[in-house]
Design a protein around this motif. Sequence first.
Motif, mmCIF file in Angstrom:
data_model
loop_
_atom_site.group_PDB
_atom_site.id
_atom_site.type_symbol
_atom_site.label_atom_id
_atom_site.label_comp_id
_atom_site.label_asym_id
_atom_site.label_seq_id
_atom_site.Cartn_x
_atom_site.Cartn_y
_atom_site.Cartn_z
ATOM 1 N N UNK A 228 0.843 -1.201 0.000
ATOM 2 C CA UNK A 228 0.000 0.000 0.000
ATOM 3 C C UNK A 228 0.878 1.251 0.000
ATOM 4 N N UNK A 229 1.919 1.232 0.808
ATOM 5 C CA UNK A 229 2.829 2.380 0.877
ATOM 6 C C UNK A 229 3.622 2.526 -0.432
ATOM 7 N N UNK A 230 4.048 1.408 -1.005
ATOM 8 C CA UNK A 230 4.802 1.470 -2.258
ATOM 9 C C UNK A 230 3.943 2.035 -3.389
ATOM 10 N N UNK A 231 2.686 1.614 -3.428
ATOM 11 C CA UNK A 231 1.789 2.141 -4.461
ATOM 12 C C UNK A 231 1.583 3.644 -4.291
ATOM 13 N N UNK A 232 1.447 4.068 -3.027
ATOM 14 C CA UNK A 232 1.294 5.508 -2.762
ATOM 15 C C UNK A 232 2.518 6.271 -3.246
ATOM 16 N N UNK A 233 3.679 5.716 -2.984
ATOM 17 C CA UNK A 233 4.922 6.380 -3.398
ATOM 18 C C UNK A 233 5.000 6.515 -4.921
ATOM 19 N N UNK A 234 4.658 5.435 -5.617
ATOM 20 C CA UNK A 234 4.740 5.461 -7.086
ATOM 21 C C UNK A 234 3.828 6.531 -7.670
ATOM 22 N N UNK A 235 2.598 6.583 -7.183
ATOM 23 C CA UNK A 235 1.653 7.580 -7.706
ATOM 24 C C UNK A 235 2.094 8.983 -7.314
ATOM 25 N N UNK A 236 2.502 9.126 -6.077
ATOM 26 C CA UNK A 236 2.895 10.451 -5.561
ATOM 27 C C UNK A 236 4.058 11.022 -6.356
ATOM 28 N N UNK A 237 5.005 10.187 -6.727
ATOM 29 C CA UNK A 237 6.225 10.669 -7.382
ATOM 30 C C UNK A 237 6.091 10.780 -8.900
ATOM 31 N N UNK A 238 5.036 10.211 -9.443
ATOM 32 C CA UNK A 238 4.928 10.188 -10.905
ATOM 33 C C UNK A 238 3.695 10.886 -11.461
#
Length: 483
Positions: A228-238
């Motif tokens: 869940x955190x990794x998915x948030x990071x990917x969307x947040x950064x891209x």
Amino acid sequence: MTNSNRRKFLKATGVGLLGGLAGCTRGGDSSGGDGSDGSSDGSDGSGGSDGGTSTSGSDGELAIPLSEYEDADIDWRQFEGSSINIGAVQHPWVSAIKPAVPVFEELTGIDVVWNVLPEQQFRTKRQTDVSTGAGQFDVFYMDQVVNQFREEGWIQPLDPFFDDDSLFDEDWYEPDDLFEASRWQAHGGGYSDTWTGMPITVEVQTQFYRKDLYDKHDLEVAETLEQFRQNAQTIHENESDVVGTVGRGDKGYGMNIYILNTFLREFGTSLWTEFPTDSGLDSDGVINAAEWYVSLLQDYGPEGASTQTWSDVLSTMQEGRAGHIVSDANLFWPGLTGSDSSVADNIGIAKAPSPADGQFSPNAFNWQISTSKNAQNSEQAFLFMVWASSQPTNTWMHVEGDAAFSVRQSVWENDEFRSRVGENFAQVTLESLQEAAPDPFDRKYPQWGQRYSEELQRAIAGQKSAEEAMTKAASVAEDIYSN
């Protein structure tokens, strides 16, 4: 519920009727204060204090045939000619059941008078009604203050009514059809061996995500908190103008801690390691859960995450400004997939994530309806509770109406209902409710829960660490009981 609390619940409720029935919000108060009146819930604004007696409608046709209730071995007409006052908040349940109330009136000869108020106003009036012994409300909405009201002697246990053969037919009512979590909360969340009310709605936490963004970035729906955190990071950064996630950060025991409590249970701990001497809020499990939630919102949430209410979270997702959230399925699904949502066609739903080595145990909240010690028509009130939460009434509200918060498993398994709300939403909700672990609201939860939420808000705002916040919250909770 925790395994410990579940075992206590099953042991306490025994066999026979209470073996089947015995047992069990949400909400969020961001208003501060002493927290004595709780929090806000999914109001639809449809209520209003009509204060009048409902009628059977202009065409005289009842919404549900009386034959649906005539098989019950209940003396429906024993109080013919009387009336009951119902005190309620502006809430979708009121809107959903009102068209069917003429059925109850025709069935029983009892008139129903509604007193529907804005939530805070209702809570104030309810407390005045029960604490002064006025007994104006025969039936009223009940929430996180249930054990405060129970220990003050303000509400009436329903068990004597269940034992009255003229008022209740266990075979017809099928109490085992109510979710165990709902029955448990209607028993004071493990603090009472007796029924404190009848559950009428339930909201369980699930995961909502943007299918288009997940497809664009080749993301798998998260099963674990790490994913869940990794998915948030990917969307947040891209993504520009889209944050990775959003969640309730505002204070209030139905706000930020309502979400955090799921995660602390998934981290292997629970509220009150030893009641009332050890709150458990400064345990490693709670601190780890708080650190995870705080850093998630700080790293991948929106600006001002510490002031986000549930309605802010909903609007952020509706406007397409966040990648995913964990929140109440039954409150959020209509808003995210309806006409108010700009991303309605791209909303997916899945069970809430859990730690890789943790236990799936989403939080859930039930509204229930209760009667007070001083109510003038408690037996009539109980007949209304049985009718309102029975299978025929509940199924009609969900199949013919637009309700989606049933406390009955049969509704979630009903093909017509599943077709209306969507197979995936129904199945995810059903499985989540079967594993739900609601918060156990002890009698002083409104006091220490408010302070606990304020400490968490300070951590999300970066004013102190999660460990400092939870250590302070533990001290406050334990002081409230020791003093």
